[in-house]
Design a protein around this motif. Structure first.
Motif, PDB file in Angstrom:
ATOM      1  N   ARG A  31      17.101 -29.802  21.288  1.00 35.44           N
ATOM      2  CA  ARG A  31      16.700 -29.740  19.885  1.00 35.44           C
ATOM      3  C   ARG A  31      16.428 -28.295  19.460  1.00 35.44           C
ATOM      4  NH1 ARG A  31      10.908 -32.907  20.010  1.00 35.44           N
ATOM      5  NH2 ARG A  31      12.192 -34.309  21.209  1.00 35.44           N
ATOM      6  N   GLN A  35      18.438 -26.424  16.595  1.00 39.76           N
ATOM      7  CA  GLN A  35      17.662 -25.810  15.514  1.00 39.76           C
ATOM      8  C   GLN A  35      18.095 -24.359  15.314  1.00 39.76           C
ATOM      9  OE1 GLN A  35      12.981 -25.315  15.206  1.00 39.76           O
ATOM     10  NE2 GLN A  35      13.857 -23.692  16.433  1.00 39.76           N
ATOM     11  N   TYR A  40      22.222 -27.069  11.315  1.00 39.30           N
ATOM     12  CA  TYR A  40      21.692 -28.382  10.960  1.00 39.30           C
ATOM     13  C   TYR A  40      20.433 -28.260  10.112  1.00 39.30           C
ATOM     14  CZ  TYR A  40      24.550 -29.274  15.048  1.00 39.30           C
ATOM     15  OH  TYR A  40      25.587 -29.289  15.936  1.00 39.30           O
ATOM     16  N   CYS A  42      16.927 -29.711  10.043  1.00 33.20           N
ATOM     17  CA  CYS A  42      16.216 -30.339  11.168  1.00 33.20           C
ATOM     18  C   CYS A  42      14.868 -30.936  10.804  1.00 33.20           C
ATOM     19  CB  CYS A  42      15.984 -29.312  12.275  1.00 33.20           C
ATOM     20  SG  CYS A  42      17.495 -28.568  12.877  1.00 33.20           S
ATOM     21  N   THR A  83      12.552 -25.945  10.895  1.00 35.64           N
ATOM     22  CA  THR A  83      12.504 -27.399  11.075  1.00 35.64           C
ATOM     23  C   THR A  83      11.298 -27.968  10.342  1.00 35.64           C
ATOM     24  OG1 THR A  83      13.582 -27.334  13.242  1.00 35.64           O
ATOM     25  CG2 THR A  83      12.173 -29.219  12.828  1.00 35.64           C
TER      26      THR A  83
END
Ligand code: TRP
Length: 364
Positions: A31, A35, A40, A42, A83
């Motif tokens: 992850r 990130q 993405y 997140c 994130t």
């Protein structure tokens, strides 16, 4: 709300204790890497509502683990600037989505979920399964669909959840229109990372089995745990040939060794294959291999530990990160919920068609 075209990544951890090396290699590293790729949008959250499904009588354990898991995430490199970090119970929209999805699954389908099945055995529920526990895969589908997840980095034990989630999404979309997004799990491509053995050689590192190294363990604890690790009980003298298979030390090396680990810590070997060959042949002692593993793991954990120390001394900052993140998560989940309500036709007061229908119906 910031509009984005990037695919969405969502992942969560149950706060039932501190996170361990199995979590680190099985899901956290993935992850963080995803990130940091910047590819993405997140979301990473603490699944306290899910943790309560089998801990209803022990809310203290959950409450006391929430910030531990938060700090573990921040320490390994989850970054609130990249994130949205939030707490599940602070996003009530997820409960409403769960309720709607529950009508799209059968009890027998829930009972067939292999992960839930083995957990029911493990926890000794037999026929006394808390209803909330049985349906947690449905609430997990709310966790991911609420944010439009495409990718879900988790341990591979979560695949049955992802599968069940996709079934719910297909069912919803076929009845109410194309609203929800199907998602897929993202797993480590290093096989050794998929299921890290326990220190005792048991199949799985697990808090309840007490066979873990925690991300937040200090050096002395890590060393003591490595020194007690299960190796090959028939490898008694250094000169004895040793087995690598089922040997916890080697399975951790498989998961943790990096290209430069040998040059830095054990330059007399070129790579892991060479080290394994020597051990198998005989002439290589456990202590030497353990010392190497200790250095490799320390190299990984030292910066994490330092970061964690910082957050342990700045608890209010941790709380603020999760408070802000939860606020943003509520907005995003609410937008999904609005579309879901529209699609089902239960958004009465804002639904012009609904109002006009009745106006016309009683006109004459
Ligand atoms: N079931 C996951 C676990 O036990 C935690 C979790 C809850 C989760 N909701 C999620 C993981 C959504 C990924 C996405 O680790």
């Amino acid at each position: 709300m910031k509009k984005t075209t990037k695919p969405v990544l969502v992942t969560g951890d149950r706060p039932t204790g501190k996170l361990h090396l199995g979590h680190l290699v099985g899901s956290l590293k993935n992850r963080v890497e995803m990130q940091n790729s910047g590819k993405y949008e997140c979301f990473a959250f603490i699944a306290d509502m899910q943790a309560l499904t089998d801990n209803a009588k022990n809310p203290k354990k959950i409450r006391e683990s929430v910030l531990e898991v938060a700090m573990d995430n921040l320490a390994v490199g989850m970054d609130p600037n990249k994130t949205t970090l939030f707490i599940q119970s602070q996003v009530p929209q997820l409960c409403e989505l769960t309720q709607i999805y529950l009508n799209l699954v059968t009890v027998s389908r829930l009972e067939r979920n292999p992960t839930v099945k083995s957990e029911i055995k493990e926890k000794g529920f037999e026929r006394n399964i808390p209803a909330g526990f049985l349906i947690y895969p449905v609430s997990q589908t709310a966790d991911t669909t609420a944010f439009g997840a495409k990718f879900i980095p988790t341990g591979e034990d979560q695949e049955p959840m992802h599968e069940q989630g996709r079934e719910i999404v297909r069912s919803f979309n076929s009845i109410y229109g194309d609203i929800l997004i199907e998602s897929e799990g993202v797993f480590s491509d290093n096989k050794a990372c998929l299921r890290l053995m326990g220190l005792d050689g048991k199949a799985k590192m697990s808090k309840s089995l007490g066979n873990c190294i925690y991300i937040s363990d200090d050096s002395a604890t890590v060393k003591a745990k490595i020194w007690e690790m299960y190796t090959d009980p028939t490898h008694i003298k250094v000169t004895d040939p040793g087995k690598v298979k089922g040997n916890v030390v080697f399975s951790y090396l498989d998961a943790f060794v990096k290209p430069d680990s040998f040059v830095r810590f054990l330059p007399e070997y070129k790579n892991l294959d060479e080290l394994k060959a020597h051990y198998t042949k005989g002439g290589l002692g456990d202590v030497k291999v353990k010392q190497f593993l200790y250095q490799v793991i320390e190299d990984e954990l030292t910066p994490i530990r330092e970061k964690r120390k910082y957050y342990e001394n700045h608890i209010e900052e941790v709380l603020e990160i999760y408070r802000k993140g939860s606020e943003h998560a509520r907005e995003v989940a609410q937008a999904t919920l609005d579309r879901v309500r529209d699609a089902i036709g239960i958004n009465y007061f804002n639904d012009k068609d609904f109002i006009d229908y009745y106006k016309n119906k009683f006109k004459k």
